[in-house]
Design an enzyme around this catalytic site. Structure first.
Site, PDB file in Angstrom:
ATOM      1  N   ARG A  64       0.853  -1.196   0.000  1.00  0.00           N
ATOM      2  CA  ARG A  64       0.000   0.000   0.000  1.00  0.00           C
ATOM      3  C   ARG A  64       0.884   1.238   0.000  1.00  0.00           C
ATOM      4  O   ARG A  64       1.708   1.403   0.903  1.00  0.00           O
ATOM      5  CB  ARG A  64      -0.867  -0.009   1.258  1.00  0.00           C
ATOM      6  CG  ARG A  64      -1.760   1.206   1.421  1.00  0.00           C
ATOM      7  CD  ARG A  64      -2.461   1.188   2.782  1.00  0.00           C
ATOM      8  NE  ARG A  64      -3.152  -0.070   2.997  1.00  0.00           N
ATOM      9  CZ  ARG A  64      -3.394  -0.590   4.218  1.00  0.00           C
ATOM     10  NH1 ARG A  64      -2.979   0.040   5.308  1.00  0.00           N
ATOM     11  NH2 ARG A  64      -4.039  -1.724   4.338  1.00  0.00           N
ATOM     12  N   HIS A 108       2.234  -2.701   5.495  1.00  0.00           N
ATOM     13  CA  HIS A 108       1.740  -2.683   4.108  1.00  0.00           C
ATOM     14  C   HIS A 108       2.580  -1.733   3.257  1.00  0.00           C
ATOM     15  O   HIS A 108       2.838  -2.018   2.078  1.00  0.00           O
ATOM     16  CB  HIS A 108       0.280  -2.229   4.057  1.00  0.00           C
ATOM     17  CG  HIS A 108      -0.710  -3.264   4.454  1.00  0.00           C
ATOM     18  ND1 HIS A 108      -1.003  -4.361   3.676  1.00  0.00           N
ATOM     19  CD2 HIS A 108      -1.499  -3.371   5.554  1.00  0.00           C
ATOM     20  CE1 HIS A 108      -1.930  -5.094   4.266  1.00  0.00           C
ATOM     21  NE2 HIS A 108      -2.246  -4.521   5.414  1.00  0.00           N
ATOM     22  N   ASP A 144      -3.369  -8.946   3.579  1.00  0.00           N
ATOM     23  CA  ASP A 144      -4.708  -9.203   4.115  1.00  0.00           C
ATOM     24  C   ASP A 144      -5.323 -10.276   3.241  1.00  0.00           C
ATOM     25  O   ASP A 144      -5.441 -10.099   2.023  1.00  0.00           O
ATOM     26  CB  ASP A 144      -5.568  -7.935   4.062  1.00  0.00           C
ATOM     27  CG  ASP A 144      -5.028  -6.812   4.938  1.00  0.00           C
ATOM     28  OD1 ASP A 144      -4.325  -7.114   5.925  1.00  0.00           O
ATOM     29  OD2 ASP A 144      -5.318  -5.647   4.645  1.00  0.00           O
ATOM     30  N   HIS A 167      -5.126 -10.143   8.787  1.00  0.00           N
ATOM     31  CA  HIS A 167      -3.871  -9.409   8.577  1.00  0.00           C
ATOM     32  C   HIS A 167      -2.682 -10.224   9.070  1.00  0.00           C
ATOM     33  O   HIS A 167      -2.658 -10.695  10.205  1.00  0.00           O
ATOM     34  CB  HIS A 167      -3.920  -8.073   9.324  1.00  0.00           C
ATOM     35  CG  HIS A 167      -2.651  -7.282   9.195  1.00  0.00           C
ATOM     36  ND1 HIS A 167      -2.530  -6.223   8.334  1.00  0.00           N
ATOM     37  CD2 HIS A 167      -1.444  -7.399   9.812  1.00  0.00           C
ATOM     38  CE1 HIS A 167      -1.304  -5.722   8.427  1.00  0.00           C
ATOM     39  NE2 HIS A 167      -0.632  -6.437   9.322  1.00  0.00           N
ATOM     40  N   GLU A 187      -7.322  -8.096  13.867  1.00  0.00           N
ATOM     41  CA  GLU A 187      -7.736  -8.384  12.487  1.00  0.00           C
ATOM     42  C   GLU A 187      -7.305  -9.801  12.122  1.00  0.00           C
ATOM     43  O   GLU A 187      -6.117 -10.042  11.887  1.00  0.00           O
ATOM     44  CB  GLU A 187      -7.088  -7.401  11.498  1.00  0.00           C
ATOM     45  CG  GLU A 187      -7.528  -5.959  11.667  1.00  0.00           C
ATOM     46  CD  GLU A 187      -6.800  -5.011  10.728  1.00  0.00           C
ATOM     47  OE1 GLU A 187      -7.308  -3.881  10.557  1.00  0.00           O
ATOM     48  OE2 GLU A 187      -5.737  -5.370  10.173  1.00  0.00           O
TER      49      GLU A 187
END
Length: 195
Positions: free
Chosen positions: A85, A112, A119, A179, A176
């Site tokens: 990301r 990320h 994910d 993740h 999460e």
């Protein structure tokens, strides 16, 4: 279409490794992609990625290939929602969800942003997601790894995913279930490149 491969040499620190982002499909061609941030079907409600690609550090992608190899005899595959990301997108996320449990502050950078986090979930041979007890990007306790309200099937599916990921160098986060960070993530540079 030729896939992009980015190579950046980071010279400011000998402790930082060179970036080697690769398209996951080059390494794991049978993985399922559902890159949510390239659609409006995500917690921002808007498209924030220009392309529905998943890039990761090569070593991370190779570790996922090993996970996929172990899942194949079970009739299962990995489905990825997010990988690398750009830092600029991290800033967008932080403005919407300034909670470090779910979005790392941009000044710290995310795993990320280093291409070292993924994910994902499990799907069957037809691409159907296995029940995991919550949707992706669910910011409720249902997404927490220690949530006690899961069905037996949901709990077993989470354990299966976690067991395979841990075996190949990944660790999860408490809040999460989807993740996973790859070991040594801190040695890779934070990046802000569009792929």
């Amino acid at each position: 279409m030729k896939s992009k491969k980015l190579l950046f040499l980071v010279i400011f620190s000998m402790n930082i490794l060179s970036a080697d982002l690769v398209n996951i499909l080059e390494i794991v061609p049978d993985v399922v992609l559902d890159i949510r941030y390239a659609t409006e079907n995500n917690f921002t409600g808007k498209v924030v990625y220009p392309n529905a690609n998943c890039f990761l550090e090569r070593v991370v992608a190779c570790a996922l290939a090993e996970v996929q190899k172990e899942l194949a005899p079970l009739g299962l595959r990995l489905k990825i929602w997010d990988g690398y990301r750009p830092l600029s997108v991290q800033r967008i996320f932080w403005n919407i969800m300034p909670d470090a449990r779910y979005v790392m502050p941009p000044e710290k950078g995310s795993r990320h942003n280093r291409g070292c986090a993924v994910d994902l979930t499990l799907v069957d041979a037809h691409g159907n997601e296995l029940p995991m007890g919550s949707e992706f990007d669910d910011f409720s306790q249902r997404a927490h790894r220690d949530f006690s309200g899961l069905t037996t099937v949901e709990a077993a599916n989470r354990i299966l995913l976690e067991t395979k990921m841990l075996k190949h160098g990944f660790t999860g986060v408490s809040w999460e279930w989807w993740h996973y960070d790859f070991k040594g993530w801190e040695k890779y540079p934070i990046q802000d490149v569009q792929v």
